[in-house]
Enzyme design. Structure first.
Site, short mmCIF file in Angstrom:
data_model
loop_
_atom_site.label_atom_id
_atom_site.label_comp_id
_atom_site.label_asym_id
_atom_site.label_seq_id
_atom_site.Cartn_x
_atom_site.Cartn_y
_atom_site.Cartn_z
N ARG A 150 40.72 21.42 5.23
CA ARG A 150 40.69 22.80 5.70
C ARG A 150 39.31 23.45 5.59
NH1 ARG A 150 45.59 24.83 2.16
NH2 ARG A 150 44.96 22.96 1.03
N GLY A 186 49.04 12.47 -4.84
CA GLY A 186 49.48 13.59 -5.67
C GLY A 186 48.68 13.71 -6.96
N ASP A 230 37.68 22.02 -7.60
CA ASP A 230 37.54 23.10 -6.63
C ASP A 230 37.92 24.45 -7.23
OD1 ASP A 230 40.25 22.76 -6.82
OD2 ASP A 230 40.61 22.58 -4.67
#
Ligand code: UD1
Ligand code: CA
Length: 452
Positions: free
Chosen positions: A17, A82, A107
């Site tokens: 994204r 995951g 992040d």
């Protein structure tokens, strides 16, 4: 005895994204890649061992994660299965046996050492897993902390939650401390039977409880927990970081007239009684000593400004600019890789690069050190108490002695001895009446044209 700790930093995400050619953890906040912030916080928390779980751009991320005092080992997670799977990628490090295993994300760069310590304190007090939670008005997307009778019973991911559970506003930050002696055995029990088909690290809460262990949640400020999925969130992180740092800087004795317009870098150092006017940008590597003034619209990077020096308005200090006490760099001046002596003045429209300027020397408006011949850079040396007249070009390599005087408009190609006057310009010639003749001729020509 103090407990040993391994920090496992998850940074294997694809960063889809971000729509970027590089991993999101390499994107800077306050001039430092996000992963660098996390590593510095780990170091400041006194944690010396790190396992970095990497995927995209692993080499570049590992490099950006280098920080003094921390031994970081890297582990490649080749498939994104995951967060539980990601932590297990660092199996070899966890197997070394630490008292605490602290999981955090690459992040989420705003976290401070506080939540790390809070989570670890719970382990020291006997918990097997301690989760850092935060309260938010916008819980959508986060795992919810489900508490019964004051006990953390589960973390429910958004996609697996019931409508009732989605109303919970206490969320999982992602930071979790796990009993290091039991960590591998607990992590191996995680499966992927859930809405996303992922190995959820968050399942540890229920796994610990099923084994008779204790899971706890600790609250932390929402502003420290913000993460980054896209550029808009990156801008939010920058804003939050700047707000926090400006506050600290002002409380340490720095005046900012309009703090919201001042941008600091992660390593900006500002001494007491420094005055920062509006719209000033600090790139990395700037130190400003006490009592200096940075006037409006200045840009500084890799520069040192000593006590009582003034910069700007509209000045640019580039790497290697070193301003001694009481010196002045004024409007529309650029200084790069140059020592500016005590009390020296460079007040207007000047470029000083690869140079040494002696104490109390005055550099006139429009002076240029011509340091670059297209192939090499050369040094200009100017002594103390010298005077460089306006609009002079100093063609490096060249040296100008103490107390020398360079006449305005000079092009200086040869060394100027101390106390000498250098006039490096063509001699002026006045042609009497000549301007008048030209003007009258032009008027006559125009008149002829309009007639015709
Ligand atoms: C996760 C938590 C959620 C929490 C949220 C906080 C789980 C299952 N959910 O959700 O409870 O509220 O973080 O932001 O843990 N990563 C890897 N490898 C993987 C998967 C993830 O390295 O296989 C890294 C990502 O790059 C990211 C971090 O782990 O930095 C979190 O992963 P992400 O997929 O964003 O988790 P969320 O769904 O946001
Ligand atoms: Ca996320």
């Amino acid at each position: 005895m103090s407990r040993t700790c391994l920090a496992v930093i998850l940074a294997a995400g694809d960063s889809t994204r971000m729509k970027s050619s590089m991993s999101k953890v390499l994107h800077p906040v306050a001039g430092l890649p996000m992963i660098g912030h996390v590593m510095r916080t780990v170091a400041s928390a006194g944690i010396a061992d790190v396992a970095l779980v990497l995927g995209r751009d692993a080499d570049a991320v590992a490099k950006a994660a280098t920080v003094e005092g921390v031994n970081a080992r890297t582990f490649l997670q080749t498939e994104r299965l995951g967060t539980g799977h990601a932590v297990l990628s660092a199996r070899a490090a966890i197997a070394d046996g630490f008292d605490d295993v602290l999981v955090t994300y690459g992040d989420a760069p705003l976290v401070t050492a506080g939540p790390f310590a809070a989570a670890r304190a719970q382990l020291a007090a006997g918990a097997d897993v301690a989760v850092i939670g935060f309260h938010t008005d916008r819980p959508t997307g986060y795992g919810r902390l489900l508490v019964e009778n004051g006990q953390l019973v589960a973390i429910r991911e958004e996609k697996d939650a019931t409508d009732e559970e989605r109303k919970v506003t206490w969320c999982n930050s992602g930071i979790m401390a796990i009993n290091g002696r039991k960590a591998l055995q607990l992590l191996e029990k995680i499966d992927n039977r859930n809405a996303k088909g992922e190995y959820y690290l968050t399942d540890l809460v229920e796994i610990v409880r099923a084994g008779g262990g204790r899971a706890v949640a600790v609250d932390a400020p929402e502003t420290e927990m913000a993460g980054c999925n896209n550029r808009a969130e990156l801008a939010v992180l920058e804003r939050l970081w700047q707000e926090r740092r400006r506050q600290e800087v002002m409380l340490s004795g720095v005046t900012m007239i309009a703090p919201e317009t001042v941008f600091l870098a992660y390593d900006t150092k500002l001494g007491q009684d420094t005055m920062i006017e509006p719209n000033v940008v600090f790139g990395p590597g700037v130190t400003v000593e006490s009592g200096a003034v940075i006037h409006a619209f200045s840009h500084l990077e890799g520069a040192h400004v000593s006590s009582g020096a003034t910069v700007g308005p509209f000045a640019r200090l580039r790497p290697g600019a070193n301003l001694a006490a009481q010196s002045k760099v004024g409007n529309f001046c650029e200084v790069k890789k140059a020592e500016i002596g005590e009390g020296a003045k460079i007040n207007h429209l000047t470029y000083i690069g690869d140079a040494i300027v002696g104490a109390h020397t005055n550099i006139g408006a429009g002076t240029i050190t011509c340091n670059y011949d297209g192939i090499n850079k050369h040094v200009t040396q100017i002594g103390a108490n010298a005077f460089i007249g306006s609009n002079s070009s100093l063609i490096a390599p060249v040296s100008i002695g103490n107390g020398a005087y360079v006449g305005s408009g000079s092009v200086i190609t040869e060394d100027v001895p101390a106390d000498a006057l250098a006039l490096g310009r063509g001699r002026q010639e006045n042609k009497p009446e000549r301007a008048k003749v030209i003007r009258e001729r032009a008027i006559a020509f125009k008149a002829e044209k309009t007639k015709g």
